[in-house]
Design an enzyme around this catalytic site. Structure first.
Site, short mmCIF file in Angstrom:
data_model
loop_
_atom_site.label_atom_id
_atom_site.label_comp_id
_atom_site.label_asym_id
_atom_site.label_seq_id
_atom_site.Cartn_x
_atom_site.Cartn_y
_atom_site.Cartn_z
CG HIS A 136 -3.67 -3.67 3.51
ND1 HIS A 136 -2.51 -3.24 4.12
CD2 HIS A 136 -4.21 -2.57 2.92
CE1 HIS A 136 -2.36 -1.93 3.92
NE2 HIS A 136 -3.38 -1.51 3.19
CB CYS A 173 -0.98 -0.04 1.16
SG CYS A 173 -2.37 1.09 0.98
#
Length: 520
Positions: free
Chosen positions: A448, A336
């Site tokens: 994630h 991310c």
């Protein structure tokens, strides 16, 4: 309408979240439909629900302990700090904007309270017990008139309160007495029990302290919970101090993996599955811990990517990471915000995350990221599409995770996607994700939770082992990450059940006690 009970603390980090998870598991084992609730959570460690709503990780853990799928009603307001005295405000899973603390309390708290009351009402209609978690301390006299997370919630829910103190840090008796002294009489009368948490030592020697507390306050001590080790419940918002401290100790595992501890680190629970692997020494670097020469460097997620990147440059960490990769071939992975940092540049023209409109990245990937006002929050299913020495062994394997980001990343020449997303929020799609360099030693992704996938995790670690000339570690007959967490919830419940006067807690709830004794 559900019965309610609330767990508040004498301070932050006294163990409220874990104790709520334990109570949820106990009530679930005892045959009740139970749900967790925290009206307002300030946390960088968040999760995306099946519906695409964002909520605090602590309530996700508590929902899992209760045998439930997480829902944003369990955490209707989430504050994600973005800078000094400002946060992104998320209500019922959706961002409503970045507000300063003053703006939030003076202009928005009323709307937030409406959402809180609605969520609590819906949970109370669906479940038999709602276990409510407070935040910080209810004795902050400057906040008592405006707070919407402690005694105001207890009054709204008509909930008896269990007050928790952490004895491991010292001063627990004074903290309990002081907290009760600072509460208004009406709120003080709601405190129906005291819990002493993280106790080490002989309970017999502690008995005089229990007698003192009960005599001094008139409130019964309903339990002394020991300091437990050997199993892990995910942390709420910060990497545990003992984990950072352990990173400074020499260890002899085959693989040394360094996770960069950013000032605004988020979703660090991505790496818990790696920490549980027998051949991995996972350590957090950057808080007085040297980078060294690890076998892998991971840049984690961040709520303020540009500011954290500037921090890495000023601290010298950025230069050290680039040098280790270019001179010694150390692989680097970004998740991310960490993925965004690996690129050529990051642009924030609308100042959505930072006052800095543009900054150069580490230059390890030929990608550019622009921050946009639309926030992506979605669960995803994907397959490995990358190649090279790190990803070829896992090509085609499935991973399941979630995305939380406001940036759009464009790939340049010489880069190619790492994953192919084939399902978002339950709908079929065909979208590339992430990027890797030509050699396959640097890659990043927006997904994630991908290391939760046991087959992918082991294959990736074995690729790292191969680079060191080590044989692959065969998959042992171990529980996967989800199954291990379920077992840990049961172990947590057993410890806490044996430490609390559960008959007294059922009495406070107005319930007869366990419907049956079982371990689900």
């Amino acid at each position: 309408m559900a019965k309610t009970i609330m767990v508040q603390g004498t301070a932050s980090h006294v163990g409220k979240s874990v104790l709520v998870a334990a109570l949820c598991r106990i009530f679930y084992q005892d045959g009740y439909r139970v749900a967790p609730f925290k009206s307002q959570n300030m946390a960088l460690n968040s999760f995306v629900t099946r519906e695409g709503g964002e909520m605090g990780r602590a309530q996700v853990v508590q929902a899992e302990a209760a045998g439930l799928e997480p829902h944003v009603d369990m955490n209707p307001v989430l504050l994600k700090p973005t800078g000094q005295a400002s946060s992104q405000v998320i209500v019922l899973g959706r961002p409503v904007g970045n507000l300063s603390a003053q703006e939030y309390h003076l202009k928005y708290a009323g709307k937030a309270w409406e959402a809180i009351c609605g969520a609590l009402e819906r949970l109370r209609r669906r479940f038999e017990i709602v276990v409510i978690e407070g935040a910080g301390s209810p004795a902050e006299v400057n906040l008592q008139a405006t707070e919407i997370v402690n005694m105001k919630v207890a009054r709204q829910a008509e909930a008896p309160v269990l007050l928790v103190a952490d004895i491991d840090k010292g001063g627990a008796l004074a903290a309990v007495v002081g907290t009760l002294e600072l509460l208004p009489p009406g709120d003080r009368s709601r405190v129906a029990g005291i819990i002493i948490n993280k106790f080490r030592g002989d309970l017999k020697l502690f008995r005089p302290a229990v007698d003192f507390l009960e005599s001094r306050t008139g409130v019964p001590v309903v339990g002394v919970v020991p300091y437990f080790e050997g199993f892990r419940i995910p942390e709420e918002d910060t990497v545990a101090e003992e984990i950072i401290a352990a990173a400074r100790l020499p260890r002899r595992q085959d693989l040394d993996i360094a996770v960069v501890h950013l000032p605004h680190i988020s979703n660090f629970t991505d790496f818990d599955p790696l920490q549980e692997e027998p051949d991995v020494n996972l350590r957090y670097v950057g808080q007085g811990t040297p980078l060294g020469e690890p076998d892998l460097i991971i840049l984690p997620g961040s709520k303020n990517t540009i500011e954290d990147l500037i921090y890495l440059k000023r601290s010298g960490m950025a230069a050290a990471i680039v040098r280790l990769h270019r001179e010694r071939g150390v692989p680097v992975v970004g998740i991310c915000g960490g993925f965004q940092m690996l690129g050529r540049e990051l642009c924030d023209p609308q100042h959505l995350e930072s006052s800095v409109p543009r900054t150069e990245g580490l230059g390890l990937l030929d990608v550019q990221t622009v921050f946009l006002s639309h926030k992506v929050t979605t669960q995803v299913e994907a397959e490995v599409a990358g190649d090279g020495p790190l990803l070829s062994p896992t090509r085609g394997q499935k991973v399941v995770g979630y995305e939380i980001h406001m940036g759009r990343t464009v790939l340049g020449e010489g880069t190619r996607p790492v994953f192919r997303v084939y399902r978002r929020l339950g709908e079929e799609v065909d979208c590339p994700d992430g990027a890797q360099d030509e050699r396959g030693l640097v890659w990043g992704t927006y997904i994630h939770g991908l290391f939760d996938a046991r087959e992918f995790r082991r294959g990736f670690l074995n690729a790292l082992r191969a680079r060191k000339g080590l044989p692959p570690l065969e998959e042992a007959a171990r529980l996967d990450h989800w199954e291990q967490r379920q077992r840990d919830y049961d172990r947590l419940a057993a410890v806490v059940r044996g430490s609390l006067r559960m008959d007294k807690i059922y009495q406070l709830l107005g319930l007869p006690g366990p419907r049956w004794a079982c371990s689900r």
